[in-house]
Design a protein around this motif. Structure first.
Motif, PDB file in Angstrom:
ATOM      1  N   GLY A   1       0.803  -1.216   0.000  1.00 32.83           N
ATOM      2  CA  GLY A   1       0.000   0.000   0.000  1.00 32.83           C
ATOM      3  C   GLY A   1       0.833   1.262   0.000  1.00 32.83           C
TER       4      GLY A   1
ATOM      5  N   THR B   1      -1.346   6.920   5.094  1.00 36.20           N
ATOM      6  CA  THR B   1      -2.773   6.775   5.409  1.00 36.20           C
ATOM      7  C   THR B   1      -3.082   7.552   6.678  1.00 36.20           C
TER       8      THR B   1
ATOM      9  N   LYS C   1      -3.177   3.248  -3.619  1.00 34.79           N
ATOM     10  CA  LYS C   1      -3.477   2.699  -2.289  1.00 34.79           C
ATOM     11  C   LYS C   1      -4.427   1.510  -2.380  1.00 34.79           C
TER      12      LYS C   1
END
Length: 477
Positions: A124, A152, A323
């Motif tokens: 990710g 994130t 992502k």
């Protein structure tokens, strides 16, 4: 893409049920992050309004560039700088405690259990960086911003969940939180390695001595905020003047705290301090950082630049596409090659929804954007606008995917929280205990006896006629 084929009975469960202590810890942590996320969302909106309303936009620039602090100590900083280097050190301090706890008491302590979130988090971060690189190679743009879409923001993601009214099952919540913790770890490494240019070794040596003293005092069991807070401030100031990003000091101190419980302890020192500091981080530090960093121009021309300039387009596509593809693909590959079966209560679209939600990269993405393009104020603001727009698109996509499964999530959440025997432990954790079933049998027997008494009482009070009861005649057709 098909799900991994079923394996033998010894295969592990992917995104399986958490233990009760872990479930409670996750719930408490996410509750605080959700409140902080809502405040973060409010602060970001306030910053955008402040920066884009013509009558007050000049005051926004003046306030965030206002300098304060002792120049003799090298700390005559703007308010925006204080927020990014000072307040975010508190955020990274909490991140350090979370990481330490996960490593010694949480999911990451077991290498097999840790494999999934680590692989998912790495993929990710790698996929958004790759997407950014491809866009900028094709568009002849700058590669300096490759790390911007890799982060994130768990608080912002949870704020989105709170706003749309979606409750994730504990397994997905834990997956999202662990992803964010690992994500933070690698973001810290990126900041330390790639955004440190010149080092003042004298100041860095002083910071390291301070950290050793911090560790020594902890191991000796010395207590008292009046000892640790002044020492932490000294360590932070020396780290800032060393040229290494000052937030690294927060992470280092967080990692030094003991997060395992000893006999007679209800919580470890790390958990206790995290409980005290998290509200300051989520409710004050991060929202103030957003207030002074998220105020960028969102004019038609600025928005058009986001989708035409390779640097900003790379950030948007990295957050939205990179992502989701990276986390989902990493999770699927981990399941495929470790022969782990997905929890039967969930489906692969659930993993895709969480992966899309992880595309909300606000706090750390804004920070890395400021560091990556520090010499170009215009491009820095455009990168920030790209982070905001990319995070918004990712949030909308995630909301649509999550809403499609909201009824199932609600059923799973209610089952996880149900406590019919009122012993303070959810029933789902007691299904293999004979005492639980005996208690439930007693509860149902008492209920049945109560209903029999009510039936007898109703029958005695009902009017009797020579023809007998009129119940059948009175009942609707």
């Amino acid at each position: 893409m098909a799900a991994p084929s079923p394996t033998d009975h010894k295969s592990r469960k992917l995104l399986g049920r958490l233990s009760l202590p872990e479930s409670r810890y996750i719930a408490d942590a996410l509750r605080a992050e959700t409140v902080g996320g809502v405040l973060l969302l409010v602060a970001a909106i306030a910053a955008l309004l402040w920066a884009n309303i013509p009558a007050i936009s000049d005051s926004y620039a003046s306030v965030r560039s206002f300098h304060i602090g002792p120049a003799s100590l090298g700390l005559d900083l703007s308010l925006q700088h204080w927020a990014a280097d000072g307040l975010l050190a508190i955020f990274f301090f909490v991140a350090g405690i979370e990481l330490k706890r996960e490593l010694v008491a949480g999911d990451l302590r077991d290498p097999k259990a840790a494999a999934l979130p680590v692989i998912a988090a790495l993929c990710g971060m790698a996929a958004p960086a790759l997407v950014y690189a491809l866009v900028n190679v094709a568009g002849n743009g700058s590669m300096d911003g490759w790390a911007v879409p890799t982060a994130t923001d768990i608080a912002f993601a949870l704020a989105v969940l709170a706003v749309i009214g979606t409750s994730l099952p504990s397994a997905l919540r834990a997956f999202l939180l662990t992803l964010a913790v690992v994500d933070d770890l690698f973001a810290i490494l990126i900041i330390a390695v790639f955004f440190t240019s010149e080092i003042d070794f004298l100041a860095l040596g002083g910071a390291l001595v301070g950290l050793v003293l911090f560790w020594f005092l902890l191991r000796r069991g010395v207590r008292g905020w009046y000892v640790y807070i002044p020492l932490a401030l000294v360590i932070w100031g020396l780290m800032y003047n060393s040229g290494v990003h000052a937030t690294i000091a927060g992470v280092a101190m967080g990692l030094m705290l003991r997060c395992t419980r000893r006999e007679g302890e209800r919580t470890s020192p790390g958990e206790h301090i995290e409980h005290l500091v998290r509200p300051v981080s989520a409710g004050l530090a991060v929202p103030l950082f957003a207030l002074f960093s998220a105020g960028v121009s969102l004019s038609d021309e600025a928005i058009a630049q986001v989708f035409t300039r390779p640097e900003t387009l790379g950030v948007v596509l990295g957050l939205v596409v990179g992502k989701a593809v990276g986390i989902f693909g990493g999770t699927w590959l981990a399941a495929r090659f470790t022969k782990a079966e997905l929890n039967e209560d969930l489906a692969w679209p659930d993993v895709l929804a969480v992966a899309s939600l992880a595309g909300i990269g606000f706090t750390v993405s804004l920070l890395i954007g400021e560091l990556a393009f520090a010499g170009d104020a215009t491009l820095t603001d455009e990168i920030k606008a790209a982070v905001l727009i990319g995070s918004l698109i990712a949030a909308v996509i995630a909301c649509v995917l999550l809403k499609l499964r909201n009824r199932r999530y609600r059923e799973l959440t209610e089952a996880e929280e149900r406590d019919e025997d009122h012993d303070g432990i959810p029933d789902i954790y007691e299904e293999d205990k004979p005492d639980y079933h005996l208690r439930m049998a007693k509860i149902y027997e008492d209920r049945a006896a109560e209903h029999r008494r009510k039936a007898e009482k109703a029958a005695a009070a009902a009017p009797q006629t020579a023809a007998g009861s009129t119940t059948e005649a009175d009942r609707p057709a």
